[in-house]
Scaffold this active site. Structure first.
Site, PDB file in Angstrom:
ATOM      1  N   HIS A   6      -2.385  39.874   7.976  1.00 38.72           N
ATOM      2  CA  HIS A   6      -2.129  40.408   9.321  1.00 38.72           C
ATOM      3  C   HIS A   6      -2.314  41.920   9.353  1.00 38.72           C
ATOM      4  O   HIS A   6      -1.975  42.636   8.407  1.00 38.72           O
ATOM      5  CB  HIS A   6      -0.752  39.986   9.839  1.00 38.72           C
ATOM      6  CG  HIS A   6       0.429  40.546   9.116  1.00 38.72           C
ATOM      7  ND1 HIS A   6       1.023  41.740   9.474  1.00 38.72           N
ATOM      8  CD2 HIS A   6       1.160  40.069   8.080  1.00 38.72           C
ATOM      9  CE1 HIS A   6       2.061  41.966   8.687  1.00 38.72           C
ATOM     10  NE2 HIS A   6       2.160  40.974   7.830  1.00 38.72           N
ATOM     11  N   ASP A  48       2.662  46.252   3.997  1.00 39.67           N
ATOM     12  CA  ASP A  48       2.811  44.944   4.629  1.00 39.67           C
ATOM     13  C   ASP A  48       2.093  45.024   5.980  1.00 39.67           C
ATOM     14  O   ASP A  48       2.617  45.611   6.920  1.00 39.67           O
ATOM     15  CB  ASP A  48       4.305  44.649   4.800  1.00 39.67           C
ATOM     16  CG  ASP A  48       4.598  43.450   5.677  1.00 39.67           C
ATOM     17  OD1 ASP A  48       3.724  42.583   5.803  1.00 39.67           O
ATOM     18  OD2 ASP A  48       5.711  43.397   6.240  1.00 39.67           O
ATOM     19  N   GLU A  88       1.746  38.713  13.568  1.00 40.65           N
ATOM     20  CA  GLU A  88       2.589  38.140  12.507  1.00 40.65           C
ATOM     21  C   GLU A  88       3.999  38.702  12.531  1.00 40.65           C
ATOM     22  O   GLU A  88       4.971  37.973  12.287  1.00 40.65           O
ATOM     23  CB  GLU A  88       1.935  38.387  11.142  1.00 40.65           C
ATOM     24  CG  GLU A  88       2.572  37.608   9.993  1.00 40.65           C
ATOM     25  CD  GLU A  88       3.805  38.251   9.396  1.00 40.65           C
ATOM     26  OE1 GLU A  88       4.539  37.551   8.664  1.00 40.65           O
ATOM     27  OE2 GLU A  88       4.051  39.457   9.652  1.00 40.65           O
ATOM     28  N   GLU A  89       4.148  39.990  12.792  1.00 37.38           N
ATOM     29  CA  GLU A  89       5.475  40.605  12.755  1.00 37.38           C
ATOM     30  C   GLU A  89       6.415  40.020  13.807  1.00 37.38           C
ATOM     31  O   GLU A  89       7.637  40.170  13.698  1.00 37.38           O
ATOM     32  CB  GLU A  89       5.373  42.124  12.927  1.00 37.38           C
ATOM     33  CG  GLU A  89       4.699  42.853  11.776  1.00 37.38           C
ATOM     34  CD  GLU A  89       5.491  42.809  10.472  1.00 37.38           C
ATOM     35  OE1 GLU A  89       6.618  42.278  10.466  1.00 37.38           O
ATOM     36  OE2 GLU A  89       4.974  43.295   9.450  1.00 37.38           O
ATOM     37  N   ASP A 115       0.193  37.762   1.953  1.00 34.39           N
ATOM     38  CA  ASP A 115       1.174  38.683   2.528  1.00 34.39           C
ATOM     39  C   ASP A 115       1.992  39.273   1.387  1.00 34.39           C
ATOM     40  O   ASP A 115       1.838  38.889   0.229  1.00 34.39           O
ATOM     41  CB  ASP A 115       2.053  37.954   3.541  1.00 34.39           C
ATOM     42  CG  ASP A 115       2.569  38.861   4.638  1.00 34.39           C
ATOM     43  OD1 ASP A 115       2.724  40.073   4.383  1.00 34.39           O
ATOM     44  OD2 ASP A 115       2.835  38.366   5.755  1.00 34.39           O
ATOM     45  N   HIS A 149       9.480  46.949   4.757  1.00 32.62           N
ATOM     46  CA  HIS A 149       9.824  47.376   6.112  1.00 32.62           C
ATOM     47  C   HIS A 149      10.482  48.754   6.138  1.00 32.62           C
ATOM     48  O   HIS A 149      11.180  49.104   7.088  1.00 32.62           O
ATOM     49  CB  HIS A 149      10.684  46.327   6.828  1.00 32.62           C
ATOM     50  CG  HIS A 149       9.883  45.161   7.299  1.00 32.62           C
ATOM     51  ND1 HIS A 149      10.365  44.219   8.185  1.00 32.62           N
ATOM     52  CD2 HIS A 149       8.612  44.775   7.031  1.00 32.62           C
ATOM     53  CE1 HIS A 149       9.443  43.301   8.422  1.00 32.62           C
ATOM     54  NE2 HIS A 149       8.367  43.627   7.725  1.00 32.62           N
TER      55      HIS A 149
END
Length: 346
Positions: free
Chosen positions: A65, A183, A217-218, A238, A318
Site C-alpha cells: 500500500h 509502512d 489500507e490504513e 507489509d 506508526h
C-alpha cells in the site's frame, strides 16, 4: 538493493496520506509504464500492474500500500492555528514536534507548519509535560504571519485540507533506514525493484501475477476489491511489527501467522517458510496482535483465495520508523523465491 533504496527514498518524499494519493499513484504508474508494463487504475484509486506468466489460468496477486498515516484540518482555531483530525491508527504523541505540510485544496498551494502541544512552553504552562496529547491540546503552528482564524482562512485553508508529515528519511552508513512511512513504502519499493529486474532480465514468471498498489489500507479496505477472478493466491507485503513478545526484528523477513483478523492460510504460510529455508533466507514467524492487512481486508470482503502476509521488520511502527537493509534484502529474496515457485495444489 541500491535500486530498492532509491525507490524507497523517492516514495517517502511524495506525500500520500490516505485519501490524498494521486501524486504517488501517478509516479508509480509513470515508473512501471516506462519499464514497459501496462498499469490500470482502479475506481478506488489503486494501481494494478499485471505481468503475464507461463500459466494464465491460475493467477497470483501481491499487494503493497502507498497510502500513509496523516491528518486533516479539523478546525481553524481563533488564534489562527489548526486543530487536527487523524487519518489512520496512531497516537498524537507519535507526531508531537513533527514538521508537516498543509495541502490547500482551494488553491493547490502548500503551507508548512509544525505539530505541537498548545501547552508546549515550560516557561508558561505548568502542565506542559503532563497534559494529555489529544485533539484538544495538539495543534498545527503555521509558518505564516497569522494570529486569527480570518487570516488563516485568507490563505485558503479550510476544514478537510490534508496534512502530511515530514518523512525525515535517512540511510545510515551502518545500513539502517530511518523514516516515517516505511509502512508500507518499503514493500512498494521492493515490488517496483522486482518489476524492474524482471523486465530488464526478461524473466517469465510461472503464473500470471498482479502487482496491486493500494490506496486505502490504513483505513482497512485497501485491496479488498478489483481482485482478478483467476486469482488463487494473495500475498500482502507489509511491515513486520516489532515489540514485546515479538520475534520480528530489523534483520530478517517477518512471516505473519496471525493478526487481529485471525490466522493466515496455513498451507501458503508453510510453503513460504519452506522457501525461506530452502533458499537460506533468514526469517521469523510472528503474530501481530493489533494489525490488519490488505489480505485480511480481502478475506473479510469475501475473496476466495489463499492469503499470506510477510514483510520487512519495522521498529516503532506508526511513529518515526526504522528498519535495516538486511531485512529489506531478505524480504525481497523471499518474494522472488515465492514468485518463481509452484503454486499450492488445490
Amino acid at each position: 538493493m541500491s535500486e530498492t533504496l532509491t525507490y524507497l527514498t523517492k516514495l517517502t518524499q511524495i506525500p500520500s496520506p490516505t485519501g490524498f494519493t494521486k501524486a504517488i499513484m501517478d509516479y508509480v504508474e509513470a515508473e512501471v509504464t516506462s519499464l514497459g508494463y501496462k498499469a490500470n487504475r482502479t475506481p478506488k484509486d489503486g494501481l494494478l500492474v499485471t505481468v503475464m506468466g507461463k500459466n494464465d489460468d491460475q493467477h497470483r496477486l501481491l499487494t503493497a500500500h502507498l497510502d500513509t498515516l496523516g491528518a486533516m484540518v479539523r478546525a481553524i482555531k481563533p488564534d489562527g492555528r489548526l486543530k487536527l483530525d487523524l487519518i489512520g491508527g496512531f497516537t498524537y504523541n507519535a507526531i508531537e514536534g513533527e514538521n508537516c505540510t498543509v495541502h490547500v485544496s482551494q488553491n493547490g498551494k502548500t503551507i508548512s507548519g509544525t505539530i505541537l502541544m498548545h501547552q508546549t512552553s515550560v516557561h508558561v504552562y505548568k502542565d506542559a509535560g503532563t497534559a494529555e496529547r489529544n485533539q484538544t491540546n495538539m495543534e498545527v503552528r503555521l509558518d505564516e504571519k497569522v494570529t486569527s482564524a480570518e487570516e488563516t482562512r485568507a490563505l485558503g485553508i479550510q476544514v478537510g485540507d490534508f496534512i502530511s508529515f515530514d518523512p525525515r528519511t535517512q540511510i545510515t552508513p551502518t545500513g539502517f533506514i530511518k523514516s516515517r512511512h516505511l509502512d508500507d513504502k518499503v514493500s512498494a519499493a521492493i515490488l517496483l525493484n522486482l518489476l524492474r529486474q524482471y523486465q530488464h532480465n526478461q524473466v517469465k514468471l510461472p503464473y500470471t501475477t498482479h502487482f496491486y498498489f493500494s490506496a486505502f489500507e490504513e483505513l482497512g479496505h485497501g485491496a479488498n476489491s478489483s481482485i482478478p477472478e483467476k486469482t488463487l493466491e494473495y500475498l500482502a507485503v507489509d511491515m513486520g511489527a516489532i515489540g514485546d513478545d515479538q520475534q520480528t526484528d530489523e534483520y530478517t523477513v517477518s512471516i505473519c501467522v496471525k493478526d487481529a483478523s485471525g490466522p493466515y492460510h496455513y498451507g501458503l504460510r508453510q510453503h513460504i517458510v519452506q522457501l525461506a529455508e530452502a533458499h537460506q533466507i533468514p526469517y521469523k514467524l510472528d503474530i501481530y496482535p493489533y494489525y490488519g492487512s490488505d489480505a485480511s481486508a480481502a478475506m473479510r470482503a469475501g475473496a476466495e483465495v489463499r492469503h499470506a502476509l510477510l514483510g520487512a521488520g519495522i521498529e516503532a511502527s506508526h511513529a518515526y520508523e526504522r528498519t535495516h537493509t538486511d531485512s529489506i534484502e531478505a524480504t525481497e529474496k523471499l518474494i522472488h523465491a515465492y514468485l518463481m515457485s509452484q503454486m499450492l495444489e488445490s
